[in-house]
Write a protein that holds these residues in place. Structure first.
Motif, mmCIF file in Angstrom:
data_model
loop_
_atom_site.group_PDB
_atom_site.id
_atom_site.type_symbol
_atom_site.label_atom_id
_atom_site.label_comp_id
_atom_site.label_asym_id
_atom_site.label_seq_id
_atom_site.Cartn_x
_atom_site.Cartn_y
_atom_site.Cartn_z
ATOM 1 N N VAL A 189 0.834 -1.212 0.000
ATOM 2 C CA VAL A 189 0.000 0.000 0.000
ATOM 3 C C VAL A 189 0.858 1.247 0.000
ATOM 4 O O VAL A 189 0.688 2.144 -0.827
ATOM 5 N N GLY A 190 1.807 1.331 0.948
ATOM 6 C CA GLY A 190 2.569 2.562 1.122
ATOM 7 C C GLY A 190 3.667 2.777 0.108
ATOM 8 O O GLY A 190 3.819 3.876 -0.434
ATOM 9 N N HIS A 191 4.446 1.718 -0.178
ATOM 10 C CA HIS A 191 5.615 1.896 -1.042
ATOM 11 C C HIS A 191 5.300 1.678 -2.525
ATOM 12 O O HIS A 191 5.589 2.530 -3.361
ATOM 13 N N TYR A 192 4.696 0.547 -2.848
ATOM 14 C CA TYR A 192 4.452 0.207 -4.248
ATOM 15 C C TYR A 192 3.117 0.720 -4.778
ATOM 16 O O TYR A 192 2.938 0.819 -6.000
ATOM 17 N N ALA A 193 2.170 1.009 -3.879
ATOM 18 C CA ALA A 193 0.824 1.476 -4.282
ATOM 19 C C ALA A 193 0.149 0.482 -5.220
ATOM 20 O O ALA A 193 -0.513 0.878 -6.179
ATOM 21 N N TRP A 194 0.278 -0.812 -4.915
ATOM 22 C CA TRP A 194 -0.418 -1.828 -5.710
ATOM 23 C C TRP A 194 -1.911 -1.813 -5.432
ATOM 24 O O TRP A 194 -2.703 -2.246 -6.277
ATOM 25 N N LEU A 195 -2.294 -1.348 -4.260
ATOM 26 C CA LEU A 195 -3.709 -1.221 -3.919
ATOM 27 C C LEU A 195 -3.859 -0.163 -2.844
ATOM 28 O O LEU A 195 -2.865 0.312 -2.274
ATOM 29 N N THR A 196 -5.084 0.248 -2.587
ATOM 30 C CA THR A 196 -5.359 1.310 -1.624
ATOM 31 C C THR A 196 -5.589 0.709 -0.233
ATOM 32 O O THR A 196 -5.821 -0.487 -0.101
ATOM 33 N N PRO A 197 -5.535 1.555 0.814
ATOM 34 C CA PRO A 197 -5.839 1.041 2.161
ATOM 35 C C PRO A 197 -7.218 0.388 2.242
ATOM 36 O O PRO A 197 -7.378 -0.660 2.887
ATOM 37 N N THR A 198 -8.209 0.992 1.601
ATOM 38 C CA THR A 198 -9.554 0.417 1.623
ATOM 39 C C THR A 198 -9.575 -0.951 0.954
ATOM 40 O O THR A 198 -10.204 -1.894 1.452
ATOM 41 N N GLN A 199 -8.892 -1.089 -0.166
ATOM 42 C CA GLN A 199 -8.835 -2.379 -0.845
ATOM 43 C C GLN A 199 -8.116 -3.419 0.007
ATOM 44 O O GLN A 199 -8.474 -4.600 -0.015
ATOM 45 N N MET A 200 -7.116 -2.999 0.780
ATOM 46 C CA MET A 200 -6.412 -3.923 1.660
ATOM 47 C C MET A 200 -7.358 -4.489 2.716
ATOM 48 O O MET A 200 -7.346 -5.695 3.016
ATOM 49 N N ILE A 201 -8.202 -3.626 3.278
ATOM 50 C CA ILE A 201 -9.182 -4.081 4.272
ATOM 51 C C ILE A 201 -10.167 -5.057 3.625
ATOM 52 O O ILE A 201 -10.509 -6.099 4.197
ATOM 53 N N ASP A 202 -10.627 -4.716 2.432
ATOM 54 C CA ASP A 202 -11.565 -5.598 1.724
ATOM 55 C C ASP A 202 -10.922 -6.952 1.412
ATOM 56 O O ASP A 202 -11.573 -8.004 1.494
ATOM 57 N N GLY A 203 -9.650 -6.924 1.060
ATOM 58 C CA GLY A 203 -8.948 -8.171 0.768
ATOM 59 C C GLY A 203 -8.839 -9.061 1.986
ATOM 60 O O GLY A 203 -8.982 -10.289 1.881
ATOM 61 N N LEU A 204 -8.600 -8.463 3.136
ATOM 62 C CA LEU A 204 -8.547 -9.258 4.360
ATOM 63 C C LEU A 204 -9.897 -9.901 4.637
ATOM 64 O O LEU A 204 -9.974 -11.046 5.077
ATOM 65 N N ALA A 205 -10.969 -9.168 4.365
ATOM 66 C CA ALA A 205 -12.311 -9.730 4.555
ATOM 67 C C ALA A 205 -12.524 -10.941 3.651
ATOM 68 O O ALA A 205 -13.067 -11.968 4.083
ATOM 69 N N LEU A 206 -12.102 -10.840 2.388
ATOM 70 C CA LEU A 206 -12.236 -11.980 1.480
ATOM 71 C C LEU A 206 -11.399 -13.165 1.974
ATOM 72 O O LEU A 206 -11.824 -14.325 1.898
ATOM 73 N N GLY A 207 -10.190 -12.863 2.463
ATOM 74 C CA GLY A 207 -9.344 -13.933 2.979
ATOM 75 C C GLY A 207 -9.958 -14.639 4.172
ATOM 76 O O GLY A 207 -9.802 -15.850 4.342
ATOM 77 N N GLU A 208 -10.678 -13.891 5.009
ATOM 78 C CA GLU A 208 -11.313 -14.471 6.192
ATOM 79 C C GLU A 208 -12.468 -15.402 5.816
ATOM 80 O O GLU A 208 -12.819 -16.297 6.582
ATOM 81 N N THR A 209 -13.090 -15.164 4.676
ATOM 82 C CA THR A 209 -14.309 -15.911 4.320
ATOM 83 C C THR A 209 -14.072 -17.011 3.298
ATOM 84 O O THR A 209 -15.026 -17.609 2.815
ATOM 85 N N THR A 210 -12.826 -17.288 2.964
ATOM 86 C CA THR A 210 -12.509 -18.365 2.027
ATOM 87 C C THR A 210 -11.704 -19.439 2.746
ATOM 88 O O THR A 210 -11.050 -19.164 3.757
ATOM 89 N N PRO A 211 -11.723 -20.680 2.251
ATOM 90 C CA PRO A 211 -10.912 -21.727 2.877
ATOM 91 C C PRO A 211 -9.429 -21.470 2.646
ATOM 92 O O PRO A 211 -9.045 -20.665 1.792
ATOM 93 N N GLY A 212 -8.603 -22.175 3.393
ATOM 94 C CA GLY A 212 -7.169 -22.026 3.222
ATOM 95 C C GLY A 212 -6.571 -21.046 4.211
ATOM 96 O O GLY A 212 -7.271 -20.412 4.996
ATOM 97 N N PRO A 213 -5.240 -20.889 4.191
ATOM 98 C CA PRO A 213 -4.569 -19.998 5.138
ATOM 99 C C PRO A 213 -5.005 -18.546 4.939
ATOM 100 O O PRO A 213 -5.227 -18.094 3.813
ATOM 101 N N LEU A 214 -5.089 -17.802 6.045
ATOM 102 C CA LEU A 214 -5.448 -16.389 5.947
ATOM 103 C C LEU A 214 -4.416 -15.597 5.154
ATOM 104 O O LEU A 214 -4.751 -14.585 4.515
ATOM 105 N N ILE A 215 -3.175 -16.066 5.164
ATOM 106 C CA ILE A 215 -2.137 -15.369 4.426
ATOM 107 C C ILE A 215 -2.414 -15.353 2.924
ATOM 108 O O ILE A 215 -1.770 -14.627 2.164
ATOM 109 N N MET A 216 -3.413 -16.131 2.484
ATOM 110 C CA MET A 216 -3.797 -16.097 1.081
ATOM 111 C C MET A 216 -4.325 -14.732 0.660
ATOM 112 O O MET A 216 -4.558 -14.488 -0.524
ATOM 113 N N VAL A 217 -4.491 -13.825 1.609
ATOM 114 C CA VAL A 217 -4.842 -12.449 1.255
ATOM 115 C C VAL A 217 -3.806 -11.863 0.293
ATOM 116 O O VAL A 217 -4.100 -10.945 -0.475
ATOM 117 N N VAL A 218 -2.587 -12.415 0.306
ATOM 118 C CA VAL A 218 -1.560 -11.909 -0.616
ATOM 119 C C VAL A 218 -1.958 -12.161 -2.063
ATOM 120 O O VAL A 218 -1.547 -11.410 -2.962
#
Length: 454
Positions: free
Chosen positions: A290-319
Motif C-alpha cells: 500500500v505505502g511503497h508500491y501502491a499496488w492497492l489502496t488502504p480500503t482495498q487492503m481491508i476488503d482483501g482481508l475480509a475476502l481472505g477471512e471468508t474463504t478456505p485455506g490460510p489467511l495469508i492467502m490475502v496476498v
C-alpha cells in the motif's frame, strides 16, 4: 472410531489399514475446500480427521509436528498438513498435502478478486463491503488480544510488545527491523533471564489416546525422515532452483523494476517474516504493497482481508488478492487482458509466498528432534511473537482510521461504521461468535443500510 480411550485400552482397538497415496490425495483435496476458521479451526479439523477419526497419526506425534510448525515463519496449518503428508508418503506426499491446502483458496480468491475489482462500484458489492470493513477492524483487534493472551506472560514480553508498537506507530520502523530487533532481544533475554523466555506447551500436551495409529508414538521412523546431509543438500539446491528460475525469468523478460518481479521479491521477504501467523505479516504487506508500491489502496487492503477471512485455506492467502488487484489495476498485459494480468500476478505472489514453507518442512523435518526444546532457538521466537502483538495493534488502528474516518480526520466520523464495529467486537469477545458468521452478519447489515436507509 473417534471415541477417546485410555492408553491401556488403546491396544485392544484394531489397527487402521495403511493409507495409499491416492487415498491421502483425496483427503488433502477435501481438506483444501473445508479448511475454514483460520489456523485454530484448520488445526482442529486436521486433529479431528487425522487423529480421532482416521487414526493416521497419534496425538503425541501430531502435537510434536504442530509445535515445530508453530516456531516457523509461515502458516502453521498449511505447514502441518505438509509435514504429515511428508511423514506418510515422502516428499511427494508433503508437496501434494501442502499444495492442495492452498490451491482451492487461490482459485476461489482469483474469482472473488475479479468480481470485487470489476464490479465493486455496484451498489450490491459496495453495500456488502460497507458492513464488512468495520467487522475486519474488530477481527484484527481480536487477533491482537488472542495472541497477546498467549504471548505476553511477563513484564519483559509486555515491554517488547510496547516498544514494537511505538516503533512502528510513531517512528514507522520497517517490520523486518522490528522482527530482527525482537529476535536479538529474545536471544539476549534467553541468556540473562531464561525463565522469562521459555515457551509454553504449544497447543496442549499429548495425554490422550484414540487407539493405535498408523504413525503411532513408538512407530520407528521411516528411512525418508532420517537426517542425511546429502538429502538436506538436495532439498536446499532444489529449493534454490525453484526460486531462482522463476525470479530469473521474470527479471530477464520484464526487468528488475517490473511489477511482477518486484512482487516476487517482496513476497519472498514476507514469507520469511511471518512469525506469529498471517496477522503478523499484514503490517509488512500494507507498508510495502500500500505505502511503497501502491499496488492497492488502504480500503482495498481491508476488503482483501475480509475476502481472505471468508474463504478456505490460510489467511495469508490475502496476498493473492493483493497480487490480483495490483496486476489488474496496473494493466500489466494491456487493457484487453486485465483478468489474465491479475490471475498471473496472484499466482506469482502465491508461489513466492509459500515456497519457503515447503522448504522448511522438507529440509527441517529431520532436524526437529535436535532443536525443538532448546532455549537458544525458542527464546528469540518468543520475543518475536511478543513484538507481533504490538505490530498487530498498530494494524488495527490503521484499519480503524480508514474505516471510521474514510475521508481523513477533516472528513467527519462515520458513526454507522463505528456501531457496526462495536457490534462485531461484542459478538467476537462477549459471545465468541465465529469470524465467518460475524462477517456475514455485518455484510448483511451493510447491504441493508446502503440500499435502504442511506
Amino acid at each position: 472410531m473417534n471415541k477417546l480411550v485410555t492408553r491401556e485400552d488403546a491396544a485392544t482397538v484394531s489397527m487402521p489399514q495403511p493409507v495409499g497415496f491416492w487415498h491421502a490425495f483425496v483427503f488433502w483435496l477435501k481438506l483444501g475446500f473445508i479448511s475454514f476458521g483460520g489456523p485454530a479451526g484448520q488445526i482442529s479439523i486436521m486433529h479431528q480427521e487425522l487423529v480421532e477419526n482416521r487414526r493416521w497419526i497419534s496425538e503425541r506425534r501430531f502435537l510434536h509436528a504442530l509445535n515445530y510448525c508453530m516456531v516457523l515463519p509461515g502458516p502453521e496449518a498449511q505447514q502441518l498438513a505438509t509435514y504429515i503428508g511428508w511423514l506418510m508418503h515422502r516428499t511427494w506426499g508433503g508437496i501434494v498435502a501442502g499444495v492442495l491446502f492452498v490451491l482451492p483458496s487461490l482459485l476461489i480468491l482469483i474469482i472473488l478478486s475479479w468480481v470485487y475489482i470489476a464490479f465493486g462500484e455496484m451498489s450490491l458489492v459496495a453495500g456488502l463491503f460497507y458492513g464488512i470493513k468495520p467487522a475486519v477492524t474488530a477481527i484484527v483487534v481480536q487477533a491482537a488480544h488472542r495472541i497477546g493472551l498467549r504471548a505476553l506472560k511477563n513484564n519483559w514480553l509486555w515491554g517488547i510488545a510496547i516498544v514494537s508498537f511505538i516503533a512502528i506507530f510513531a517512528a514507522n520502523v520497517p517490520f523486518p527491523a522490528i522482527v530482527a530487533g525482537a529476535a536479538l532481544l529474545g536471544y539476549a533475554g534467553g541468556r540473562i533471564a531464561p525463565e522469562k523466555f521459555r515457551i509454553g506447551d504449544g497447543h496442549g500436551k499429548a495425554g490422550k489416546a484414540f487407539g493405535p495409529a498408523i504413525i503411532d508414538d513408538n512407530t520407528p521412523p521411516p528411512e525418508h525422515v532420517k537426517f542425511r546431509w546429502f538429502r538436506l543438500f538436495r532439498v536446499v539446491v532444489a529449493g534454490a532452483l525453484l526460486w531462482l528460475v522463476p525470479m530469473g525469468a521474470l527479471t530477464a523478460f520484464y526487468g528488475w523494476n517490473h511489477t511482477l518481479t518486484q512482487m516476487g521479491w517482496f513476497f519472498t521477504k514476507g514469507a520469511l517474516l511471518t512469525f506469529g501467523g498471517a496477522y503478523a505479516v499484514l503490517p509488512y504487506v500494507y507498508q510495502g504493497a500500500v505505502g511503497h508500491y501502491a499496488w492497492l489502496t488502504p480500503t482495498q487492503m481491508i476488503d482483501g482481508l475480509a475476502l481472505g477471512e471468508t474463504t478456505p485455506g490460510p489467511l495469508i492467502m490475502v496476498v493473492a488478492f493483493v497480487g490480483f488487484v495490483g496486476g489488474y489495476v496496473k494493466a500489466l498485459f494491456g487493457p484487453d487482458a486485465l483478468f489474465l494480468a491479475g490471475a498471473v500476478a496472484a499466482s506469482i505472489v502465491t508461489w513466492f509466498t509459500f515456497l519457503p514453507s515447503f522448504l522448511f518442512i522438507l529440509a527441517g523435518g529431520p532436524l526437529v528432534e535436535s532443536t525443538h526444546n532448546e532455549l537458544k532457538f525458542t527464546a528469540p521466537l518468543t520475543a518475536i511473537t511478543a513484538a507481533v502483538v504490538g505490530v498487530i495493534l498498530n494494524l488495527a488502528l490503521f484499519f480503524g482510521y480508514h474505516v471510521l474516518w474514510p475521508k481523513g480526520f477533516n472528513g467527519g466520523f462515520d458513526w454507522v461504521s463505528a456501531l457496526i464495529a462495536l457490534g462485531a467486537a461484542v459478538a467476537l469477545f462477549r459471545f465468541k461468535r465465529n469470524v465467518i458468521h460475524v462477517i456475514a452478519a455485518c455484510a448483511g447489515i451493510g447491504l441493508i443500510l446502503k440500499t435502504m436507509l442511506l
